[in-house]
Design a protein around this motif. Structure first.
Motif, mmCIF file in Angstrom:
data_model
loop_
_atom_site.group_PDB
_atom_site.id
_atom_site.type_symbol
_atom_site.label_atom_id
_atom_site.label_comp_id
_atom_site.label_asym_id
_atom_site.label_seq_id
_atom_site.Cartn_x
_atom_site.Cartn_y
_atom_site.Cartn_z
ATOM 1 N N UNK A 96 0.820 -1.207 0.000
ATOM 2 C CA UNK A 96 0.000 0.000 0.000
ATOM 3 C C UNK A 96 0.857 1.262 0.000
ATOM 4 N N UNK A 97 1.978 1.203 0.722
ATOM 5 C CA UNK A 97 2.882 2.355 0.740
ATOM 6 C C UNK A 97 3.397 2.662 -0.664
ATOM 7 N N UNK A 98 3.736 1.602 -1.412
ATOM 8 C CA UNK A 98 4.213 1.800 -2.781
ATOM 9 C C UNK A 98 3.120 2.384 -3.665
ATOM 10 N N UNK A 99 1.892 1.904 -3.484
ATOM 11 C CA UNK A 99 0.779 2.410 -4.282
ATOM 12 C C UNK A 99 0.463 3.866 -3.933
ATOM 13 N N UNK A 100 0.626 4.221 -2.674
ATOM 14 C CA UNK A 100 0.370 5.608 -2.268
ATOM 15 C C UNK A 100 1.451 6.537 -2.806
ATOM 16 N N UNK A 101 2.703 6.166 -2.655
ATOM 17 C CA UNK A 101 3.800 7.051 -3.091
ATOM 18 C C UNK A 101 3.919 7.117 -4.606
ATOM 19 N N UNK A 102 3.331 6.139 -5.325
ATOM 20 C CA UNK A 102 3.326 6.200 -6.793
ATOM 21 C C UNK A 102 2.057 6.854 -7.321
ATOM 22 N N UNK A 103 1.247 7.421 -6.397
ATOM 23 C CA UNK A 103 0.017 8.149 -6.722
ATOM 24 C C UNK A 103 -1.093 7.256 -7.265
ATOM 25 N N UNK A 104 -0.969 5.946 -7.085
ATOM 26 C CA UNK A 104 -2.110 5.076 -7.404
ATOM 27 C C UNK A 104 -3.294 5.459 -6.527
ATOM 28 N N UNK A 105 -2.976 5.778 -5.258
ATOM 29 C CA UNK A 105 -3.949 6.377 -4.356
ATOM 30 C C UNK A 105 -3.486 7.805 -4.097
ATOM 31 N N UNK A 106 -4.098 8.812 -4.708
ATOM 32 C CA UNK A 106 -3.655 10.205 -4.522
ATOM 33 C C UNK A 106 -3.966 10.716 -3.124
ATOM 34 N N UNK A 107 -3.297 11.779 -2.759
ATOM 35 C CA UNK A 107 -3.508 12.397 -1.449
ATOM 36 C C UNK A 107 -4.967 12.829 -1.315
ATOM 37 N N UNK A 108 -5.552 12.504 -0.177
ATOM 38 C CA UNK A 108 -6.937 12.860 0.097
ATOM 39 C C UNK A 108 -7.950 11.811 -0.301
ATOM 40 N N UNK A 109 -7.525 10.785 -1.048
ATOM 41 C CA UNK A 109 -8.489 9.757 -1.479
ATOM 42 C C UNK A 109 -8.824 8.812 -0.325
ATOM 43 N N UNK A 110 -10.081 8.404 -0.304
ATOM 44 C CA UNK A 110 -10.506 7.458 0.720
ATOM 45 C C UNK A 110 -10.059 6.054 0.333
ATOM 46 N N UNK A 111 -9.477 5.356 1.283
ATOM 47 C CA UNK A 111 -8.987 3.997 1.064
ATOM 48 C C UNK A 111 -10.077 2.984 1.391
ATOM 49 N N UNK A 112 -9.911 1.742 0.952
ATOM 50 C CA UNK A 112 -10.905 0.712 1.289
ATOM 51 C C UNK A 112 -11.070 0.579 2.799
ATOM 52 N N UNK A 113 -12.284 0.253 3.214
ATOM 53 C CA UNK A 113 -12.511 0.019 4.638
ATOM 54 C C UNK A 113 -11.685 -1.169 5.102
ATOM 55 N N UNK A 114 -11.571 -1.321 6.397
ATOM 56 C CA UNK A 114 -10.803 -2.436 6.952
ATOM 57 C C UNK A 114 -11.329 -3.764 6.428
ATOM 58 N N UNK A 143 -15.714 8.902 11.968
ATOM 59 C CA UNK A 143 -16.990 8.614 11.304
ATOM 60 C C UNK A 143 -16.907 8.740 9.788
ATOM 61 N N UNK A 144 -15.701 8.714 9.220
ATOM 62 C CA UNK A 144 -15.557 8.851 7.769
ATOM 63 C C UNK A 144 -14.773 7.703 7.152
ATOM 64 N N UNK A 145 -13.688 7.269 7.794
ATOM 65 C CA UNK A 145 -12.888 6.191 7.245
ATOM 66 C C UNK A 145 -11.411 6.508 7.226
ATOM 67 N N UNK A 146 -10.695 5.788 6.369
ATOM 68 C CA UNK A 146 -9.242 5.942 6.247
ATOM 69 C C UNK A 146 -8.941 6.663 4.941
ATOM 70 N N UNK A 147 -8.081 7.701 5.015
ATOM 71 C CA UNK A 147 -7.758 8.512 3.845
ATOM 72 C C UNK A 147 -6.240 8.619 3.690
ATOM 73 N N UNK A 148 -5.811 8.850 2.439
ATOM 74 C CA UNK A 148 -4.391 9.088 2.174
ATOM 75 C C UNK A 148 -4.014 10.447 2.749
ATOM 76 N N UNK A 149 -2.989 10.466 3.576
ATOM 77 C CA UNK A 149 -2.544 11.711 4.208
ATOM 78 C C UNK A 149 -1.678 12.521 3.247
ATOM 79 N N UNK A 150 -1.436 13.755 3.587
ATOM 80 C CA UNK A 150 -0.534 14.597 2.788
ATOM 81 C C UNK A 150 0.897 14.226 3.161
ATOM 82 N N UNK A 151 1.288 13.037 2.697
ATOM 83 C CA UNK A 151 2.587 12.489 3.101
ATOM 84 C C UNK A 151 3.754 13.277 2.519
ATOM 85 N N UNK A 152 3.551 13.957 1.388
ATOM 86 C CA UNK A 152 4.641 14.735 0.801
ATOM 87 C C UNK A 152 5.011 15.904 1.708
#
Length: 507
Positions: free
Chosen positions: A12-30, A62-71
């Motif tokens: 998931x870290x690789x997918x996030x840092x390669x922008x597969x999941x952009x910053x602010x996008x909601x990730x799948x629930x647990x 009450x919203x879920x898990x989101x990609x943080x502004x890791x940059x």
């Protein structure tokens, strides 16, 4: 492929840092993440928790898990890049732990479990429900106080006497008489008084094993025992327990046949902590036969047996030691649950290992203070212990239906009340999405503590379990405590993104 949480986090870290999941996008629930990668819900939770620690994701209430502004966080800290690799060194992992903002996260490390949990007692908690002790007013404090005051008036010189020996002879005589009630024959010379049951367990382990050796324990198991084993440099091999039979004899038989280096079996056959179960007599006898077959010592922790529920005093369960004919069982007990928690007086009957245990006690703490022993001895001699224990059991039993109804009323669907443990505590399995370490952190902020399930294992187990003390008078205060814990559990479940799964259980 079956992922570990580190492997899943790395992907998931690789997918996030390669922008597969952009910053602010909601990730799948647990639950969705677990299904997508064919892993357990607890693995998915640990994955997201790891990514949150290194700044890649964030949980929104009450919203879920989101990609943080890791940059931005990487520019600010300059350290996030090293945290992306699943094969980071032990030193890097330690550094990340040190930077965690909440100290209770250290509970995930066995080394810190007990010390961090006990730190909770230093805080002003309205509901300190993490210890396995009854309300102070349920102990015979008035009787003990009168005895102590009389002894000090009549013999003030006792405070100036240096204690010697293996225990006050009068107390050992009373203990021997008490043991005879449940058919355990021990001579006073075979009994040693200790500074609580923890010291008894520690010197018992040191008498039969050394650093590098393995000892068999139950699972789940009392966390203090795991701490002692680790501090002695020994290895704990966990055998599963059930609410019906205690330690599995089939699993024990298999482990003894296939594992080498085992020196002892440590077991709590009567009123096991945290399950509250009793081992059937046939299993007790089988355990002794296995110990004889493999030439192993058995260390029996019987600290809760005197307060276990019964319909009559004579039904007090027999310990393993009652059937021991070869001195193989080392019997450990204490007054801390039954009579006087503050005294911290324990005892050990070492059988064939008694001489070595006595020598270890001498080198470890020399002797046990005598004033408390004298008070306890006179209390037992008065005959008041029988009535006290009967009343204590009645009080404990009265809390069970009240606590059960509170769990049914306030906790979310999917909660399982595994054991009410005779009114001492509740052993609860929350929905798998709930990490009780995270729940503990939030509940402490609200003035409420409990013991998270991860404390009761040396492996990655019981993450969604908790033990909650209910051994106190029931009223609005306790009702509110369980209501609050139920609310916090619901809130944590909502944050996993599975809001549709949450509902009140049906009464």
């Amino acid at each position: 492929m079956q992922y570990s949480y580190q492997q899943l986090a790395a992907q998931l870290a690789q997918e996030i840092t390669s922008s597969h999941y952009p910053i602010g996008e909601r990730l799948p629930s647990v639950r969705s993440l677990a299904a997508l990668h064919h892993v357990s819900v607890s693995t998915a939770i640990r994955c997201y928790r790891h990514l949150e620690q290194v700044g890649l994701v964030e949980a929104r209430a009450k919203s879920g898990i989101f990609v943080a502004d890791w940059k931005m966080r990487r520019r600010d800290s300059g350290t996030a890049n090293t945290a992306l690799h699943a094969d980071a060194s032990a030193r890097q992992r330690a550094n990340r732990e040190a930077l965690q903002p909440v100290s209770y996260d250290k509970l995930r490390s066995l080394q810190h479990r007990m010390s961090e949990l006990y730190l909770l007692t230093e805080q002003p908690l309205q509901w300190g429900l993490h210890l396995a002790s009854a309300a102070p007013e349920w102990y015979p404090t008035a009787d003990l106080s009168k005895i102590a005051q009389r002894l000090l008036r009549q013999h003030p010189e006792m405070l100036g006497e240096y204690p010697t020996g293996t225990g006050l002879p009068a107390l050992k005589e009373q203990l021997v008489q008490w043991f005879s009630i449940f058919n355990m024959e021990v001579h006073p010379s075979e009994l040693l008084v200790t500074n609580g049951s923890t010291e008894a367990l520690s010197i018992a382990l040191r008498a039969v094993a050394q650093a590098g050796d393995s000892v068999v324990v139950e699972s789940p198991v009392y966390f203090g025992l795991l701490q002692v084993i680790e501090n002695l440099g020994m290895r704990a091999i966990a055998i599963p327990c059930t609410e019906k039979d205690g330690m599995s004899m089939e699993a024990l038989d298999y482990v003894l046949e296939h594992q080498s280096g085992i020196k002892a079996i440590v077991v709590m056959p009567n009123f096991q902590n945290p399950l509250g179960c009793h081992m059937p007599v046939k299993n007790k006898k089988r355990l002794l036969k296995l110990a004889e077959q493999w030439d192993l010592a058995v260390i029996e922790d019987d600290v809760f047996a005197d307060v276990a529920p019964s319909t009559a005093f004579t039904e007090r369960a027999q310990p393993l030691k009652s059937w021991d004919r070869h001195g193989r069982v080392i019997y450990c007990g204490s007054c801390s649950k039954s009579m006087a928690p503050a005294f911290k007086i324990g005892w050990v009957a070492g059988g064939r290992f008694h001489a070595k245990i006595a020598a270890l006690k001498l080198s470890l703490s020399l002797v046990t203070p005598l004033v408390e022993q004298r008070v306890l001895s006179e209390f037992m001699q008065s005959g008041a212990m029988h009535g006290h224990l009967r009343k204590l059991r009645e009080r404990l039993a009265a809390t069970i239906p009240l606590a059960t109804r509170a769990v049914q009323a306030y906790f979310p669907s999917g909660t399982q009340l595994i054991s009410t443990a005779g009114g001492w505590w509740l052993w609860i399995a929350l929905p798998e999405e709930v990490d009780t370490l995270v729940l503990l952190r939030r509940s402490v902020a609200q003035g409420l503590s409990f013991t998270p399930g991860a404390m009761f294992s040396n492996a990655d187990k019981f993450a969604h379990f908790l033990r909650l003390n209910i051994a106190r008078p029931w009223g609005r205060d306790m009702e509110r405590a369980l209501q609050l814990l139920g609310e916090l559990t619901r809130q944590l479940l909502l944050e996993t993104g599975d809001r549709g799964q949450i509902s009140r259980p049906q009464n």
